[in-house]
Write an enzyme that holds these catalytic residues in place. Sequence first.
Site, PDB file in Angstrom:
ATOM      1  N   GLY A  72       0.824  -1.196   0.000  1.00  0.00           N
ATOM      2  CA  GLY A  72       0.000   0.000   0.000  1.00  0.00           C
ATOM      3  C   GLY A  72       0.858   1.246   0.000  1.00  0.00           C
ATOM      4  O   GLY A  72       2.062   1.191   0.260  1.00  0.00           O
ATOM      5  N   GLN A  78       2.964   9.898   1.361  1.00  0.00           N
ATOM      6  CA  GLN A  78       4.238   9.204   1.146  1.00  0.00           C
ATOM      7  C   GLN A  78       4.895   9.598  -0.177  1.00  0.00           C
ATOM      8  O   GLN A  78       6.075   9.327  -0.374  1.00  0.00           O
ATOM      9  CB  GLN A  78       4.049   7.689   1.201  1.00  0.00           C
ATOM     10  CG  GLN A  78       3.714   7.178   2.590  1.00  0.00           C
ATOM     11  CD  GLN A  78       3.569   5.677   2.577  1.00  0.00           C
ATOM     12  OE1 GLN A  78       2.506   5.143   2.295  1.00  0.00           O
ATOM     13  NE2 GLN A  78       4.675   4.998   2.861  1.00  0.00           N
ATOM     14  N   CYS A 131       7.206  -0.435   6.151  1.00  0.00           N
ATOM     15  CA  CYS A 131       6.662   0.752   5.493  1.00  0.00           C
ATOM     16  C   CYS A 131       7.661   1.231   4.452  1.00  0.00           C
ATOM     17  O   CYS A 131       8.870   1.260   4.719  1.00  0.00           O
ATOM     18  CB  CYS A 131       6.414   1.843   6.534  1.00  0.00           C
ATOM     19  SG  CYS A 131       5.721   3.360   5.862  1.00  0.00           S
ATOM     20  N   LEU A 132       7.146   1.614   3.293  1.00  0.00           N
ATOM     21  CA  LEU A 132       8.013   2.121   2.236  1.00  0.00           C
ATOM     22  C   LEU A 132       8.695   3.426   2.633  1.00  0.00           C
ATOM     23  O   LEU A 132       9.706   3.798   2.046  1.00  0.00           O
ATOM     24  CB  LEU A 132       7.220   2.311   0.939  1.00  0.00           C
ATOM     25  CG  LEU A 132       6.637   1.030   0.336  1.00  0.00           C
ATOM     26  CD1 LEU A 132       5.810   1.351  -0.907  1.00  0.00           C
ATOM     27  CD2 LEU A 132       7.734   0.022   0.013  1.00  0.00           C
ATOM     28  N   HIS A 192      -2.931   0.517   8.321  1.00  0.00           N
ATOM     29  CA  HIS A 192      -1.607   1.125   8.154  1.00  0.00           C
ATOM     30  C   HIS A 192      -1.684   2.349   7.239  1.00  0.00           C
ATOM     31  O   HIS A 192      -1.182   3.418   7.578  1.00  0.00           O
ATOM     32  CB  HIS A 192      -0.643   0.086   7.576  1.00  0.00           C
ATOM     33  CG  HIS A 192       0.735   0.598   7.304  1.00  0.00           C
ATOM     34  ND1 HIS A 192       1.818   0.213   8.046  1.00  0.00           N
ATOM     35  CD2 HIS A 192       1.197   1.455   6.362  1.00  0.00           C
ATOM     36  CE1 HIS A 192       2.897   0.827   7.581  1.00  0.00           C
ATOM     37  NE2 HIS A 192       2.544   1.587   6.550  1.00  0.00           N
ATOM     38  N   GLU A 193      -2.324   2.188   6.083  1.00  0.00           N
ATOM     39  CA  GLU A 193      -2.389   3.297   5.121  1.00  0.00           C
ATOM     40  C   GLU A 193      -3.258   4.440   5.635  1.00  0.00           C
ATOM     41  O   GLU A 193      -2.906   5.609   5.467  1.00  0.00           O
ATOM     42  CB  GLU A 193      -2.872   2.814   3.754  1.00  0.00           C
ATOM     43  CG  GLU A 193      -1.950   1.813   3.080  1.00  0.00           C
ATOM     44  CD  GLU A 193      -0.485   2.220   3.043  1.00  0.00           C
ATOM     45  OE1 GLU A 193      -0.173   3.419   2.931  1.00  0.00           O
ATOM     46  OE2 GLU A 193       0.372   1.326   3.130  1.00  0.00           O
ATOM     47  N   HIS A 237      -1.502   6.834   7.919  1.00  0.00           N
ATOM     48  CA  HIS A 237      -0.680   7.848   7.242  1.00  0.00           C
ATOM     49  C   HIS A 237      -1.465   9.137   6.996  1.00  0.00           C
ATOM     50  O   HIS A 237      -0.894  10.229   7.001  1.00  0.00           O
ATOM     51  CB  HIS A 237      -0.160   7.323   5.894  1.00  0.00           C
ATOM     52  CG  HIS A 237       1.067   6.477   5.991  1.00  0.00           C
ATOM     53  ND1 HIS A 237       2.272   6.953   6.473  1.00  0.00           N
ATOM     54  CD2 HIS A 237       1.280   5.185   5.643  1.00  0.00           C
ATOM     55  CE1 HIS A 237       3.172   5.986   6.418  1.00  0.00           C
ATOM     56  NE2 HIS A 237       2.598   4.907   5.926  1.00  0.00           N
TER      57      HIS A 237
END
Length: 154
Positions: free
Chosen positions: A45, A50, A87-88, A129-130, A133
């Site tokens: 995701g 991000q 996480c990216l 998670h997303e 953000h």
Amino acid sequence: MVRYVVQIGDEVLRQKCAEVKKFDAELGTLLDDMKQTVRAENGAGLAAPQVGVPIRAVVIDVEEGFFEMINPVILSVKGEQTGPEGCLSVKGKQGTVTRPYKVKAEYRDRTGRKHKLTAEGFFARAVCHELDHLDGKIYTDIASEIYDLPEDQN
């Protein structure tokens, strides 16, 4: 176009994101770019902040399919699961995080149409998670432990 994924420490990751009001070509381009970026990075995701855009938009790419969620809201949660999360925007690290096992959410698609979904297991983890953000939260804020990944898993 694959976009640069901002890393922890960038203030955009800590902002509360603005609600999307215009469902236009610019939003469509952002979502297309986010899809290419999450796939290029082998992620599950990606949230708009991000890639440096502080709006309430995420993409999720899991076994259940590919989802674009605009102005998403979690309606209900059930159960609990604890497991590894990465996480990216936090390269080279992973943490142990407890999340709901099941979530129900409501969101709009790129045209502004309203949808609901129910996610379980890893899909529910990705949704939570997303969406975190979008409120300036990163998994490291709630992880019970954080550890370095081996070099070959970065």
